[in-house]
Design a protein around this motif. Structure first.
Motif, PDB file in Angstrom:
ATOM      1  N   ARG A  37      11.938  -0.091  10.410  1.00 19.74           N
ATOM      2  CA  ARG A  37      11.099   0.696  11.322  1.00 19.74           C
ATOM      3  C   ARG A  37      11.664   2.098  11.514  1.00 19.74           C
ATOM      4  O   ARG A  37      10.917   3.034  11.815  1.00 19.74           O
ATOM      5  N   ALA A  38      12.987   2.238  11.349  1.00 20.72           N
ATOM      6  CA  ALA A  38      13.625   3.549  11.482  1.00 20.72           C
ATOM      7  C   ALA A  38      13.475   4.393  10.216  1.00 20.72           C
ATOM      8  O   ALA A  38      13.963   5.524  10.176  1.00 20.72           O
ATOM      9  N   GLY A  39      12.853   3.827   9.175  1.00 16.13           N
ATOM     10  CA  GLY A  39      12.564   4.588   7.974  1.00 16.13           C
ATOM     11  C   GLY A  39      13.404   4.257   6.766  1.00 16.13           C
ATOM     12  O   GLY A  39      13.220   4.850   5.705  1.00 16.13           O
ATOM     13  N   HIS A  40      14.328   3.299   6.900  1.00 15.83           N
ATOM     14  CA  HIS A  40      15.216   2.977   5.790  1.00 15.83           C
ATOM     15  C   HIS A  40      14.614   1.900   4.882  1.00 15.83           C
ATOM     16  O   HIS A  40      13.728   1.139   5.291  1.00 15.83           O
ATOM     17  N   GLU A  62       4.072  -6.693  10.353  1.00 13.06           N
ATOM     18  CA  GLU A  62       4.393  -5.273  10.426  1.00 13.06           C
ATOM     19  C   GLU A  62       3.363  -4.437   9.669  1.00 13.06           C
ATOM     20  O   GLU A  62       2.687  -4.933   8.759  1.00 13.06           O
ATOM     21  N   PRO A  63       3.236  -3.153  10.012  1.00 18.61           N
ATOM     22  CA  PRO A  63       2.338  -2.268   9.262  1.00 18.61           C
ATOM     23  C   PRO A  63       2.741  -2.178   7.793  1.00 18.61           C
ATOM     24  O   PRO A  63       3.907  -2.402   7.434  1.00 18.61           O
ATOM     25  N   ALA A  64       1.782  -1.825   6.950  1.00 18.05           N
ATOM     26  CA  ALA A  64       2.024  -1.787   5.504  1.00 18.05           C
ATOM     27  C   ALA A  64       3.192  -0.880   5.139  1.00 18.05           C
ATOM     28  O   ALA A  64       3.990  -1.199   4.252  1.00 18.05           O
ATOM     29  N   ARG A  69       8.941  -1.207   2.684  1.00 15.54           N
ATOM     30  CA  ARG A  69      10.352  -0.809   2.681  1.00 15.54           C
ATOM     31  C   ARG A  69      11.304  -1.993   2.764  1.00 15.54           C
ATOM     32  O   ARG A  69      12.517  -1.810   2.806  1.00 15.54           O
ATOM     33  N   VAL A  70      10.782  -3.212   2.800  1.00 13.95           N
ATOM     34  CA  VAL A  70      11.628  -4.400   2.955  1.00 13.95           C
ATOM     35  C   VAL A  70      11.460  -5.341   1.767  1.00 13.95           C
ATOM     36  O   VAL A  70      10.340  -5.659   1.364  1.00 13.95           O
ATOM     37  N   ARG A  71      12.573  -5.779   1.227  1.00 12.82           N
ATOM     38  CA  ARG A  71      12.594  -6.767   0.150  1.00 12.82           C
ATOM     39  C   ARG A  71      13.441  -7.935   0.614  1.00 12.82           C
ATOM     40  O   ARG A  71      14.574  -7.741   1.074  1.00 12.82           O
ATOM     41  N   LEU A  72      12.911  -9.148   0.522  1.00 14.64           N
ATOM     42  CA  LEU A  72      13.621 -10.343   0.977  1.00 14.64           C
ATOM     43  C   LEU A  72      13.954 -11.221  -0.222  1.00 14.64           C
ATOM     44  O   LEU A  72      13.080 -11.528  -1.039  1.00 14.64           O
ATOM     45  N   ILE A  73      15.227 -11.631  -0.322  1.00 15.23           N
ATOM     46  CA  ILE A  73      15.704 -12.411  -1.456  1.00 15.23           C
ATOM     47  C   ILE A  73      16.445 -13.640  -0.948  1.00 15.23           C
ATOM     48  O   ILE A  73      17.240 -13.550  -0.016  1.00 15.23           O
ATOM     49  N   GLU A  74      16.199 -14.784  -1.589  1.00 16.88           N
ATOM     50  CA  GLU A  74      16.957 -15.991  -1.255  1.00 16.88           C
ATOM     51  C   GLU A  74      18.286 -15.966  -2.009  1.00 16.88           C
ATOM     52  O   GLU A  74      18.310 -15.882  -3.241  1.00 16.88           O
ATOM     53  N   GLY A  75      19.393 -16.007  -1.286  1.00 14.84           N
ATOM     54  CA  GLY A  75      20.723 -15.966  -1.890  1.00 14.84           C
ATOM     55  C   GLY A  75      21.758 -15.721  -0.814  1.00 14.84           C
ATOM     56  O   GLY A  75      21.421 -15.579   0.359  1.00 14.84           O
TER      57      GLY A  75
END
Length: 235
Positions: A37-40, A62-64, A69-75
């Motif tokens: 949300r802070a832009g990172h 969350e908004p598009a 900006r977020v990638r989620l990985i199982e590991g």
């Protein structure tokens, strides 16, 4: 911890720079979403399927622009070399994870390799030098006495895990070319609060957070905090 992390980021990077952040053991994604949300740009790594599902559900609301900006990985944190190239991130977060690693030195070295030059490694660990505080304040004198000579504690789920010492981690960070830049105490006054106790009213909560923040930066209080927040910088 969020305030301390923001302080370290602001002190190292120009205002408005969008950072590449890796959150190792991100849990349900609270910190990852806050930073997105802070832009990172944030990559979350999580081995627990239920927590990963919760993070994905939270992200879906969350908004598009934030979802992108977020990638989620199982590991988990021992597998960073499998998923990423060295130097891929400006900031690596490892909060409340190192105590579960059977080989913390190897894991730390792997995390440091993920950092670009000048990158920030943020660790949150259990403070081995303060393990007697919780049982002592609860009147458990046998538990307090045993804790003085121990580096193992029982977490809130009943699992026995390792606590770490500031001096040991300072040496470890120096050895992986990410020497300690700053450190804080976390949960100086509130470690004994039960999980089912609700938050106080907003004004009281702000006073509590201000007191915790000041204690976490001030000697000798920060040395008896339940947790330590260490920030190393990649050389």
């Amino acid at each position: 911890m969020a305030r301390q992390l923001d302080e370290q980021i602001a002190g190292r990077y120009p205002v408005g720079q969008r950072l590449r952040i890796l959150d190792v053991g991100m849990g349900a994604g609270t910190q990852a979403l806050r930073l997105a949300r802070a832009g990172h740009t944030v990559t979350g790594l999580e081995s627990d399927a239920e927590l990963l599902k919760a993070a994905r559900e939270s992200l879906s609301t969350e908004p598009a622009g934030i979802r992108e900006r977020v990638r989620l990985i199982e590991g988990d944190g021992r597998e960073t070399g499998v998923h990423f190239l060295p130097g891929s991130f400006d900031v690596v977060l490892c909060h409340g994870v190192l105590m579960y690693a059977p080989d913390p030195d190897a894991m730390l070295a792997g995390l440091a390799r993920m950092l670009a030059p000048g990158g920030l490694l943020s660790l949150v660990v259990r403070n081995a030098e303060a393990l007697a505080m919780r049982p002592g304040l609860a009147g458990d004198w046998a538990g307090a006495t045993a804790a003085f000579d121990s580096d193992v504690y029982t977490d809130r789920t009943g699992q026995k895990v390792r606590a770490d010492r500031l001096d040991t981690l300072t040496s470890a960070l120096a050895g992986i070319a990410a020497p300690l830049h700053a450190w804080y105490g976390v949960r100086v006054f509130t470690d004994g609060v039960a999980n089912d106790v609700g938050l106080p009213a907003a004004e009281e909560l702000e006073r509590l957070l201000a007191a915790e923040d000041r204690a976490g930066r001030t000697e000798p209080y920060r040395r008896i905090a339940a947790l330590l927040h260490l920030c190393g910088v990649r050389g």
